[in-house]
Design an enzyme around this catalytic site. Structure first.
Site, short mmCIF file in Angstrom:
data_model
loop_
_atom_site.label_atom_id
_atom_site.label_comp_id
_atom_site.label_asym_id
_atom_site.label_seq_id
_atom_site.Cartn_x
_atom_site.Cartn_y
_atom_site.Cartn_z
N TYR A 239 0.82 -1.22 0.00
CA TYR A 239 0.00 0.00 0.00
C TYR A 239 0.85 1.27 0.00
CZ TYR A 239 -4.32 -2.49 1.46
OH TYR A 239 -5.43 -3.28 1.53
N SER A 270 -2.15 -5.92 -7.13
CA SER A 270 -2.16 -4.81 -6.16
C SER A 270 -2.67 -5.33 -4.82
CB SER A 270 -3.11 -3.71 -6.63
OG SER A 270 -4.46 -4.10 -6.40
N ASP A 271 -2.24 -4.70 -3.73
CA ASP A 271 -2.92 -5.00 -2.47
C ASP A 271 -4.34 -4.45 -2.58
OD1 ASP A 271 -3.66 -5.79 0.05
OD2 ASP A 271 -1.97 -4.89 1.09
N TRP A 272 -5.19 -4.93 -1.70
CA TRP A 272 -6.63 -4.72 -1.84
C TRP A 272 -7.07 -3.27 -1.59
CZ3 TRP A 272 -5.42 -9.06 -3.50
CH2 TRP A 272 -6.32 -10.06 -3.82
#
Ligand code: BGC
Length: 700
Positions: A239, A270-272
């Site tokens: 992030y 990607s991270d969430w």
């Protein structure tokens, strides 16, 4: 954040959606050049819209859920995130489940001890089994990607997600993370995370980590590279920002280092939710998949293509990378031979128990208080003894079918020993401790103290727990403390009072049984600390978890303390046993090797005590006369060895000159110096317990 708040029901139904297999079955099983050719033939069959749709997930989250990183289960899919695939061509969905301590979080899966505990086993072969069990369970649930392992190094012990990773040392993290990755990928795709420099929770979405190139390459990345060498199918971006752009939009990090330098052929996810803030830079940096839904890809990506800001080649590359891994892992037989009956079955739960027992670190045992023997009564104190304290309740949450609290485990093993219990009321606790032959206090942390989205506020125990420990220790000389937590705890004011101390971490669903096995001597403790325990927080640099820009210098953990000449509370690699080991006869195969050479370092280890045990031997290397700043020494090898009483074994470690290189930022290259190196072997990083020898690197 407690994701369980969002859980209404476990929605397994409908989770496994079949896909037509036409094109797919013809292609799966291919590898190498044949596979690359086939990917090239399939790409033109996909429309631009289809390609773009493959580059993001389809989970419809509310803005709030996205902001908190939560998602909404019970919507019929049952996954943490998924892509739609292309049904027309039989291209399967990517279906993800978390995470690092077992498959999360709706299903009744095996809950292993947390990553930090597993790090303390120093046992990559065992960790590969944990990965394989989690990979099996992922696949049995119809998902094909496990969002683990977490391999961010522990920069500061107050990091909220400390428990998810394996420790603070790059070599150790690389060995453990790659072992887990290999295990998972016996069944399905793994996703080492979070790439990179993800070391703070409070400001995780917007902090800019400022890291010079040498520190980045030497400290924050080597363990990711090890996972790439283990052929990880995917990597999750972090992030945080890194030197300006978000990590997932950082061209240097993704395109140049991961994809070009290391030759990573998987895909970057990607991270969430909040890992991106710009379509064009993400796509051009090489972020292949946006999760869990299209916020910056989808229509915005199409518009960027139309405007000529993103080349079609970037889209083709992303899609090719995902197809390559899907071909590798999701063949037509994907659903065959995997049974949900084996999820949290006896094989996996006994593995969870073995790992828990091997992860516990005996930190103190004056007067051999442990194992508890010859007692008729035992007082157990502390709230945490009765809780199912499995760790964080963020994305790493696992909901096992059962869990054994420590009190339950102790009662099961106690036999004729009378067990009394008090959660912490001081007068009663004092009375129970006084009247029993021995007392065990269970203290430490839980998900409120540390977890995803929130860093720890302090490193010490709460005042009431300290009072309880001091009360118990003054009432009964046979006092053992069992500590729960995911990171280092300071022990100001109470440690000298307590003769025995066991670090049990968050020991997973079988944790209570494993603690009891150790307390009663059925298992000889063998875990070692994968992080240094400082005496006080003052010994460390400031944890800047409120700042929006954090400059990372090159030292942390044991490297920091040793270089500053500070004595820790417990050194990195430390852990006692119910037996004693003796190290002798350190020998080096060569006194001089070339820059591309290697040597073998051997040592004899004897069990000179009365019980069988397992010892984790460690090899460190120090530098003499380096022209750049180096830490006092660094871990370069470790091995776990089983020894019967009276038995001696020889351990041999291979050491390559290349592993001694530093990153020369000016030359953009790794450089092995022609200097003298000191090699140390022993039971921990503590200097006076190490044997040492010297060798030189000279010539090629
Ligand atoms: C976490 C990841 C996790 C993802 C999906 C994020 O908030 O940082 O580690 O895999 O959520 O649950």
């Amino acid at each position: 954040m407690d994701r369980r708040k969002f859980v209404k029901s476990a929605a397994i139904a409908g989770a496994i959606a079949a896909v037509p297999n036409s094109v797919w079955s013809a292609l799966s099983g291919l590898s190498g050049e044949d596979l690359e050719q086939k990917i090239k033939t399939i790409l033109p069959q996909l429309s631009l819209d289809e390609k773009i749709s493959l580059m993001s997930g389809v989970l419809a989250n509310t803005a709030k859920e996205i902001a908190t990183g939560a998602f909404r289960p019970g919507q019929g899919h049952g996954y943490t995130g998924y892509t739609v695939g292309v049904e027309r061509l039989g291209i399967p969905r990517i279906k993800c489940l978390d995470g690092p301590r077992g498959v999360g979080f709706l299903y009744k899966t095996t809950c292993f001890p947390v990553g930090m505990a597993r790090g303390a086993t120093f046992d990559p072969a065992l960790e590969e089994k944990v990965g394989a069990a989690a990979g099996y369970e992922t696949r049995a649930l119809g998902a094909n990607m496990l969002l683990a392992p977490c391999i961010n190094l522990l920069w500061h012990p107050r990091w909220g997600r400390a428990q998810e990773t394996y420790g603070e040392d790059m070599h150790h993290l690389g060995m453990m993370g790659s072992a887990f990755t290999r295990g998972v990928q016996k069944h399905t795709m793994a996703c080492p995370k979070h790439y990179a420099v993800n070391n703070i929770e409070d400001t995780r979405m917007n902090v800019d980590a400022l890291v010079d190139e040498r520190t980045l390459r030497e400290i924050f990345l080597p363990h990711f590279q090890k996972c790439v060498e283990a052929k990880a199918a995917s990597i999750m971006s972090a992030y945080n920002h890194l030197n300006g752009p978000k990590a997932g939009q950082n061209k240097h990090l993704i395109r140049e280092i991961l994809k070009q330098d290391w030759g990573f052929d998987g895909f970057v996810v990607s991270d969430w939710g909040s890992a991106m803030d710009d379509t064009v830079s993400a796509a051009n940096a090489g972020l292949d998949l946006e999760m869990p839904s299209a916020r910056f890809y989808g229509d915005k990506l199409k518009a960027a293509l139309d405007a000529g800001k993103v080349p079609v080649a970037a889209i083709d590359e992303a899609v090719s990378r995902m197809l390559r891994q899907l071909f590798r892992f999701v063949g037509p037989d994907f659903d065959r031979g995997y049974s949900q009956k084996n999820i949290a079955g006896p094989e996996h739960t006994s593995l969870a128990r073995e790992v828990a027992a091997k992860s516990m670190v005996l930190l103190k045992n004056d007067g051999k208080v442990l194992p508890l023997a010859g007692i008729k009564s035992l007082a157990v104190l502390g709230k945490l003894a009765r809780e199912n304290n499995l760790g964080d309740r963020g994305s790493s949450t696992v909901t096992p079918p059962y869990a054994i609290p420590i009190l339950t485990g102790i009662k099961k093993k106690a036999g004729a020993i009378k067990v009394s219990y008090c959660s912490g009321f001081i007068p009663r606790s004092r009375m129970l401790a006084k009247n029993a032959d021995a007392v065990v206090v269970v203290a430490g942390l839980n998900h409120k103290d540390e977890g995803e989205g929130h860093d720890r506020k302090k490193m010490s125990l709460s005042a009431d727990q300290i009072e309880l420990i001091k009360t118990a220790a003054s009432a009964n000389k046979k006092c053992a403390v069992v500590l729960i937590g995911g990171s280092a705890i300071t022990m100001d004011g109470w440690l000298p009072d307590v003769p025995a101390l066991l670090m049990a971490w968050y020991p997973g669903m079988e944790g209570g049984n494993a603690v009891a096995e150790i307390l009663f001597g059925e298992v000889n403790p063998s875990g070692k600390l994968p992080i240094v325990f400082p005496k006080s927080e003052d010994q460390l640099f400031k944890f800047e978890n409120q700042a929006l820009k954090v400059k990372y210098q090159g030292l942390h953990g044991y490297r920091w303390l040793e270089t500053k000449g500070l004595e820790p509370l417990f050194p990195f690699g430390f852990g006692l046993s119910y037996t004693e080991y003796q190290y002798s006869n350190l020998r080096l195969s060569d006194r001089k090797i070339g820059k591309s050479g290697k040597l073998i370092v051997s040592v004899d280890i004897a069990n000179i005590g009365k019980v069988a045990g397992e010892e984790v031997a460690q090899m460190y290397v120090g530098y003499k006369g380096s022209r750049v700043d180096r830490p006092v020494k660094e871990l370069k090898g470790f091995a776990r060895v089983a020894l019967e009483p009276g038995q001696t074994k020889t351990l041999s470690f291979e050491l390559k000159a290349q592993e001694l290189a530093y990153y020369n930022s000016g030359a953009s290259a790794w450089e092995v110096e022609e200097i003298e190196y000191i090699v140390y072997i022993g039971p921990s990083s503590k200097k006076d317990e190490l044997l040492s020898g010297a060798f030189k690197v000279e010539g090629v």
